[in-house]
Scaffold this active site. Structure first.
Site, PDB file in Angstrom:
ATOM      1  CB  CYS A  77      -0.952  -0.048   1.279  1.00 24.16           C
ATOM      2  SG  CYS A  77      -2.026  -1.417   1.133  1.00 24.16           S
ATOM      3  CG  HIS A 125      -6.283   1.342   0.095  1.00 28.21           C
ATOM      4  ND1 HIS A 125      -5.320   1.903  -0.421  1.00 28.21           N
ATOM      5  CD2 HIS A 125      -6.152   0.268   0.862  1.00 28.21           C
ATOM      6  CE1 HIS A 125      -4.302   1.155   0.035  1.00 28.21           C
ATOM      7  NE2 HIS A 125      -4.789   0.442   0.802  1.00 28.21           N
TER       8      HIS A 125
END
Length: 401
Positions: A93, A353
């Site tokens: 991420c 996301h």
């Protein structure tokens, strides 16, 4: 609020332009667009923004595209000269933010005059993963392993993110009510920002089989506190983390232009840039992976003689509301400070996301917000990553001559 002292090291590299695609819930409007074709229009737009800058490299982050050099492929797709190479990094991420940090450090070290840096993720088109078994077959799996399966006697060592968010939220004492309130705030702020055109200058339309995609599709106008309260616990029986106060998977890409400290940027005079002051990446307990961003930020701010309450703007990837609040509580930010500086135009709880792109989205958003901040205002981008890693990057606003 005070800006860091100007009696310090020489000027840092500058982030002078930023663009991103719309963010679309995975499986929806961008579901048939692979990662390199999400990234290519962003790179082409940035190249058009600063056509005379001599690019040294294209540095991009990605988590699940399946290998290869995404940065090089997207650069060629975008019409970037073939003499510009391309480098793809994977910090899960954190990949997009770490790619920007790497480009800044390359520029700082004299590695080139200008870089394109950011990240891309097409979760919808990510390849199916499989490993070979002893009998010659294939065993399919959903995600890679990020830590040993067991680090202790009572807890899994490599938990899913939702399970870890429950742990972090519970141990920090973050209530369900606070989590739901943050989620609602994110949606409402993203909707308000879109309505007043706050995203218009950064968005790049993306051609898709069903038509050109021009806007984020995640923020929900009908969401309210009553609806959020009806969501059941998503990961742990009796828990506080729900689908309503968690982010959703998204497809998208984002990138910025980084120039050397002494570089010039024709055509952007009078605009605000982000001057890179430093970054920290840390490791934490993988069972509490969401805390990585806060630990990185603590170290970075301490090194620069700052505390979180002195920051003018923070962009923090909202993977889970409970995780965000656990981190901001740890940094000493009260509710008033959160309202004033944290994700003031919404975050991943509303926008989604896009894994390896999310850290780059944060810097694009910081740059947009910097246009309304005074010279020298300190700004922070931060993100937590799988395996118990956190990255934070510190910038100051600087007006381009």
């Amino acid at each position: 609020m005070r800006a860091p002292s100007r009696e310090r090291a020489a000027r840092g590299p500058l982030v002078v332009a930023g663009r991103r695609t719309p963010l679309a819930r995975s499986g929806t409007e961008l579901a048939d667009v692979p990662a390199h074709r999400l990234l290519a229009p962003v790179l082409a737009a940035l190249r058009a923004d600063v056509p005379r800058l001599p690019l040294a490299d294209v540095v991009m982050g990605n988590a699940v595209a399946g290998g290869g050099n995404l940065a090089r492929l997207a650069a060629l797709e975008a019409g970037i000269p073939e003499s510009v190479p391309g480098l793809t990094i994977d910090r899960q991420c954190g990949s997009g933010l770490d790619a920007i940090v790497l480009a800044c450090r390359l520029a700082q070290a004299g590695g080139g005059e200008a870089f394109l840096a950011g990240g891309a993720e097409s979760i919808s088109t990510a390849p199916v993963r499989g490993r070979r078994t002893a009998d010659g077959g294939v065993e399919f799996y959903r995600r890679a392993q990020h830590a040993p399966a067991r680090l202790g006697e009572s807890e899994p060592g490599d938990p899913d993110m939702g399970w870890a968010a429950e742990t972090v939220s519970r141990e920090a004492g973050v209530s369900r009510e606070r989590q739901d309130a943050l989620a609602l705030r994110s949606h409402r702020r993203a909707l308000a920002a879109a309505a007043r055109g706050a995203f218009d200058g950064e968005l790049v339309p993306v051609p898709a089989p069903t038509g050109t995609v021009t806007a984020d599709n995640g923020p929900r106008a009908r969401l309210d506190a009553r609806l959020l309260a009806r969501f059941p616990a998503a990961f742990v029986d009796g828990g506080t983390v729900t689908a309503g106060n968690s982010c959703f998977d998204a497809d998208g890409a984002a990138a910025v232009v980084v120039i050397a400290p002494d570089g010039e940027c024709p055509g952007l005079a009078g605009l605000a840039a982000l001057e890179f002051r430093g970054a920290a990446t840390v490791g934490v307990d993988p069972r509490r992976l969401g805390l990585g961003a806060a630990v990185a930020a603590e170290r970075l701010l301490r090194e620069h003689g700052l505390v979180a309450s002195e920051l003018a703007a923070i962009e923090f990837n909202e993977a889970f509301a409970g995780q965000v609040l656990a981190c901001t509580d740890r940094l000493g930010l009260d509710d008033a400070a959160l309202d004033a500086v944290l994700n003031t135009e919404g975050g991943a709880l509303a926008l989604g996301h896009a894994y390896g792109a999310s850290g780059a989205v944060s810097v694009v958003r910081l740059l947009a917000r910097a246009q309304l901040l005074p010279e020298g205002a300190p700004c922070l981008a931060m993100i937590s990553s799988a395996g118990g890693i956190g990255t934070a990057a510190l910038f100051e606003t600087r007006r381009l001559p």
